[in-house]
Motif scaffolding. Structure first.
Motif, PDB file in Angstrom:
ATOM      1  N   PRO A 151       0.813  -1.203   0.000  1.00  0.00           N
ATOM      2  CA  PRO A 151       0.000   0.000   0.000  1.00  0.00           C
ATOM      3  C   PRO A 151       0.848   1.255   0.000  1.00  0.00           C
ATOM      4  CG  PRO A 151      -0.828  -1.576   1.601  1.00  0.00           C
ATOM      5  CD  PRO A 151       0.504  -2.089   1.118  1.00  0.00           C
ATOM      6  N   ARG A 152       0.400   2.223  -0.759  1.00  0.00           N
ATOM      7  CA  ARG A 152       1.068   3.513  -0.784  1.00  0.00           C
ATOM      8  C   ARG A 152       0.278   4.507   0.057  1.00  0.00           C
ATOM      9  NH1 ARG A 152       1.772   4.865  -6.983  1.00  0.00           N
ATOM     10  NH2 ARG A 152      -0.080   3.631  -7.228  1.00  0.00           N
ATOM     11  N   ARG A 153       0.957   5.466   0.635  1.00  0.00           N
ATOM     12  CA  ARG A 153       0.260   6.523   1.369  1.00  0.00           C
ATOM     13  C   ARG A 153      -0.326   7.485   0.349  1.00  0.00           C
ATOM     14  NH1 ARG A 153       0.929  11.567   3.405  1.00  0.00           N
ATOM     15  NH2 ARG A 153       2.967  11.821   2.457  1.00  0.00           N
ATOM     16  N   LEU A 154      -1.659   7.520   0.272  1.00  0.00           N
ATOM     17  CA  LEU A 154      -2.330   8.312  -0.756  1.00  0.00           C
ATOM     18  C   LEU A 154      -2.992   9.545  -0.173  1.00  0.00           C
ATOM     19  CD1 LEU A 154      -3.957   5.410  -2.778  1.00  0.00           C
ATOM     20  CD2 LEU A 154      -1.842   6.627  -3.265  1.00  0.00           C
ATOM     21  N   GLY A 155      -2.555   9.971   1.010  1.00  0.00           N
ATOM     22  CA  GLY A 155      -3.153  11.166   1.595  1.00  0.00           C
ATOM     23  C   GLY A 155      -4.586  10.934   2.026  1.00  0.00           C
ATOM     24  N   ILE A 156      -4.920   9.712   2.459  1.00  0.00           N
ATOM     25  CA  ILE A 156      -6.288   9.379   2.818  1.00  0.00           C
ATOM     26  C   ILE A 156      -6.465   9.466   4.321  1.00  0.00           C
ATOM     27  CG2 ILE A 156      -7.976   7.497   2.863  1.00  0.00           C
ATOM     28  CD1 ILE A 156      -6.915   6.593   0.200  1.00  0.00           C
ATOM     29  N   ALA A 162     -11.943  -4.747  -1.481  1.00  0.00           N
ATOM     30  CA  ALA A 162     -11.294  -4.355  -0.233  1.00  0.00           C
ATOM     31  C   ALA A 162     -10.201  -3.327  -0.500  1.00  0.00           C
ATOM     32  CB  ALA A 162     -10.705  -5.578   0.462  1.00  0.00           C
ATOM     33  N   LEU A 163     -10.118  -2.317   0.358  1.00  0.00           N
ATOM     34  CA  LEU A 163      -9.043  -1.338   0.274  1.00  0.00           C
ATOM     35  C   LEU A 163      -7.786  -1.896   0.942  1.00  0.00           C
ATOM     36  CD1 LEU A 163     -11.012   1.919   1.122  1.00  0.00           C
ATOM     37  CD2 LEU A 163      -9.987   1.341  -1.082  1.00  0.00           C
ATOM     38  N   PRO A 164      -6.602  -1.556   0.417  1.00  0.00           N
ATOM     39  CA  PRO A 164      -5.357  -2.153   0.941  1.00  0.00           C
ATOM     40  C   PRO A 164      -4.797  -1.429   2.154  1.00  0.00           C
ATOM     41  CG  PRO A 164      -4.848  -0.763  -0.921  1.00  0.00           C
ATOM     42  CD  PRO A 164      -6.350  -0.729  -0.770  1.00  0.00           C
ATOM     43  N   PRO A 220     -13.936  -5.015   4.955  1.00  0.00           N
ATOM     44  CA  PRO A 220     -13.700  -5.582   3.625  1.00  0.00           C
ATOM     45  C   PRO A 220     -14.534  -4.991   2.513  1.00  0.00           C
ATOM     46  CG  PRO A 220     -15.039  -7.065   4.949  1.00  0.00           C
ATOM     47  CD  PRO A 220     -14.598  -5.967   5.864  1.00  0.00           C
ATOM     48  N   GLY A 221     -15.483  -4.120   2.836  1.00  0.00           N
ATOM     49  CA  GLY A 221     -16.334  -3.576   1.797  1.00  0.00           C
ATOM     50  C   GLY A 221     -17.423  -4.565   1.431  1.00  0.00           C
ATOM     51  N   ILE A 249      -6.056  -2.475  -7.294  1.00  0.00           N
ATOM     52  CA  ILE A 249      -5.523  -1.121  -7.482  1.00  0.00           C
ATOM     53  C   ILE A 249      -4.154  -1.163  -8.148  1.00  0.00           C
ATOM     54  CG2 ILE A 249      -4.763   0.993  -6.323  1.00  0.00           C
ATOM     55  CD1 ILE A 249      -6.736   0.520  -4.160  1.00  0.00           C
ATOM     56  N   PHE A 250      -3.287  -2.022  -7.681  1.00  0.00           N
ATOM     57  CA  PHE A 250      -1.888  -1.975  -8.088  1.00  0.00           C
ATOM     58  C   PHE A 250      -1.506  -3.048  -9.100  1.00  0.00           C
ATOM     59  CE2 PHE A 250      -2.104  -0.452  -3.613  1.00  0.00           C
ATOM     60  CZ  PHE A 250      -1.962   0.896  -3.915  1.00  0.00           C
TER      61      PHE A 250
END
Length: 458
Positions: free
Chosen positions: A9-14, A120-122, A128-129, A243-244
Motif C-alpha cells: 500500500p502507498r500513502r495516498l493522503g487518505i 477491499a481497500l489495501p 472488507p467492503g 488497485i496496483f
C-alpha cells in the motif's frame, strides 16, 4: 495500467472518518433462525431498509460537511431527486442492489476522489467492503475493447479473448451500466477501474448482465471465431490486487491460485522496479518513472529528479523523459522542489529535450505535477489524457457507513492548479497515443517509442 509492483500500500493522503465508533469492528455472526413468516419477512425488510437509510443519510451529512462543491457535476435538485428515489426503493432491494444503488449516488458527485470501492481497500483495519465474489478471469478495458488478460488454469484458453457480450448485453452497453457506479466527471479514472467492477458476480446480477444461480455467460472473440464461456465465481475470500495490478491473479487464505496472463513480454514502464520511482539511462534519453509522489531514501523525492537530470546531461544530446503513467498521486507539496530541479536546468528545460508521459492513471498529486510542468517548463506531453481535471477536488477521506460497514471515499479540499477559468476535464497530451490490447500482449510501449522516434527524426 496498474501493475503488481505496487502490491505494498502507498500513502495516498487518505484520512479515515468512522460512520460509528464500532464501524471497523467485526460484524457478529448470525445464528440460524427458523424460516420467517411473510409478515416477519416484511418487518425485517423494513428494519433493514431503515439501517440502509441511516447509512445513506450519514454519508450525505459527511459529504455536505466536508466536500467543498458536491454538486459541481450533478445539479443539486437532480442529486437530491436521485437520493430520495434510492431511499424510497430500499425496502424492495436486496443487499447487492442497495450497494450498487448507493455507489451510483456517490458517483453523481463526479470527482476522481469521491467513489465507493467494490473491493477491499489495501489498508490495515479497514472493513472488507461489499465482499463480492470475483470471476476466475481478469478483464482490462483497452481503447479497442474489453479483453481477458489473466485466467486460472481452467480458463487459460480464453486468454487474449475480446469480450463481445456479457450475458445478452453487448460489451459497450455493459461497460456503460457499470460506469454509473464510478465518478461521472472523472471518466478517465472510471475507465481504468470499470473492468474490475465487471468482474464482480453480484454486480453483474444487479446490472442485469447475469442471472442469479446460473453461470456468468461471456461471448468471446478468439482468433476470429466466436465462443461462449460459462463461469462460476470464485469464493468471496479470493481477492484480486485491484488497485496496483491490472493482470495479476487472486489470493486467499490458502495463497494464490495458479495464474496465467496474456502478456508475452513486459515493457520498461511496467517493470517491477521501485514502487516509488526510479531512473535509467536509455540510448538517447534519461528515463525517470515516478510512481508515487513521496519522500524517499536516499536522496529524497527531488533528489530522484536530480539523478535523472545528471543522467540526461551525460548524453551528447541531453533529453529527459518523465513517466507519470502509473502515478496515482501522493503528497503534492513535494512537487515544487522536483520541478525546480528540472525548470532551472537550461540543458533540459528547452523544446525537444523534456517529455512527460501520462495516462488515465495519472491522478491527484500527479495531476498537480503535470500542471506545474505545463506552466513552468517546455515539456511536451505524450500518451493518454489524465484521470481528472487540472482544477479538481482532492484530499481523500474515507467514510465508513455505520451499519453496513462500507468504506466510501470522498474529496475534502479543492485544488486549483491552473487558472480559475480553466475548465478542462483532464489534461490532454500534445501527442495522443492510444493503449491497445495488442500493445499489452506484445509488451510494446507505443508512447515511449513515439518519444524516442521523435528524437531520431522519424
Amino acid at each position: 495500467m496498474r501493475h503488481s509492483v505496487f502490491s505494498r500500500p502507498r500513502r495516498l493522503g487518505i484520512a479515515l472518518t468512522l460512520g460509528a465508533i464500532a464501524a471497523c469492528a467485526t460484524v457478529p455472526a448470525v445464528e440460524a433462525q427458523p424460516a420467517p413468516t411473510t409478515q416477519t419477512a416484511a418487518s425485517e425488510a423494513t428494519s433493514e431498509a431503515a439501517l440502509w437509510r441511516e447509512d445513506a443519510e450519514a454519508f450525505l451529512a459527511v459529504l455536505l460537511a466536508e466536500h467543498e462543491d458536491p454538486f459541481f457535476a450533478t445539479p443539486e435538485p437532480e442529486f437530491r431527486a436521485a437520493f430520495e428515489a434510492y431511499l424510497a426503493a430500499l425496502e424492495t432491494m436486496n443487499r447487492s442492489e442497495r450497494i450498487v444503488g448507493l455507489a451510483r449516488i456517490v458517483a453523481l458527485v463526479g470527482d476522481g476522489h469521491t467513489w465507493m470501492p467494490m473491493h477491499a481497500l489495501p489498508f490495515d483495519g479497514m472493513p472488507p467492503g461489499p465482499a463480492f465474489s470475483s470471476l476466475p478471469v481478469r478483464f482490462e478495458w483497452f481503447e479497442d475493447g474489453l479483453f481477458i488478460v489473466g485466467a486460472t488454469q481452467a480458463h487459460r484458453a480464453a486468454l487474449g479473448a475480446r469480450i463481445i457480450a456479457i450475458g445478452d448485453t453487448g460489451t459497450q452497453a455493459a461497460v456503460d451500466r457499470a460506469m454509473t457506479m464510478l465518478p461521472r466527471d472523472a471518466v478517465n479514472l472510471s475507465s481504468e477501474f470499470v473492468a474490475e467492477w465487471l468482474m464482480q458476480r453480484e454486480i453483474l446480477n444487479t446490472l442485469g448482465l447475469a442471472t442469479p444461480g446460473e453461470p456468468v455467460r461471456l461471448t468471446l472473440e478468439i482468433n476470429g471465431r466466436r465462443e461462449t464461456l460459462a463461469l462460476e465465481a470464485l469464493p468471496a475470500a479470493m481477492q484480486y490486487d485491484w488497485i496496483f495490478s491490472s493482470d495479476g491473479g487472486p489470493t486467499g487464505p490458502d495463497g494464490a491460485l495458479d495464474w496465467y496472463t496474456a502478456a508475452a513480454a513486459t515493457p520498461l514502464w511496467r517493470e517491477p522496479t521501485d514502487p516509488l520511482g526510479w531512473t535509467v539511462t536509455l540510448d538517447n534519453a534519461a528515463y525517470l518513472q515516478i510512481n508515487q509522489i513521496a519522500e524517499r531514501e536516499p536522496g529524497g523525492y527531488a533528489g530522484l529528479a536530480q539523478t535523472a537530470v545528471d543522467q540526461a546531461e551525460s548524453l551528447a544530446n541531453p533529453v529527459l523523459v518523465i513517466d507519470l503513467r502509473q502515478s496515482l498521486g501522493g503528497d503534492g507539496s513535494l512537487n515544487d522542489d522536483l520541478v525546480a530541479v528540472i525548470r532551472d536546468n537550461p540543458q533540459i528545460n528547452r523544446p525537444g529535450h523534456l517529455f512527460v508521459l501520462t495516462s488515465r492513471m495519472t491522478h491527484s498529486a500527479a495531476i498537480m505535477l503535470v500542471s506545474k510542468l505545463e506552466q513552468q517548463t517546455h515539456a511536451r506531453f505524450y500518451g493518454q489524457a489524465t484521470a481528472d481535471r487540472p482544477n479538481h477536488n482532492g484530499e481523500t477521506n474515507i467514510f465508513i457507513t455505520p451499519n453496513s460497514h462500507l468504506p466510501i471515499l470522498h474529496a475534502s479540499e479543492y485544488y486549483q492548479t491552473v487558472a480559475a477559468s480553466d475548465t478542462r476535464r483532464f489534461r490532454t497530451p500534445d501527442v495522443t497515443i492510444p493503449y491497445r490490447f495488442s500493445d499489452y500482449r506484445t509488451g510494446h510501449d507505443p508512447v515511449l517509442a513515439a518519444v524516442l522516434d521523435s528524437l531520431q527524426g522519424h
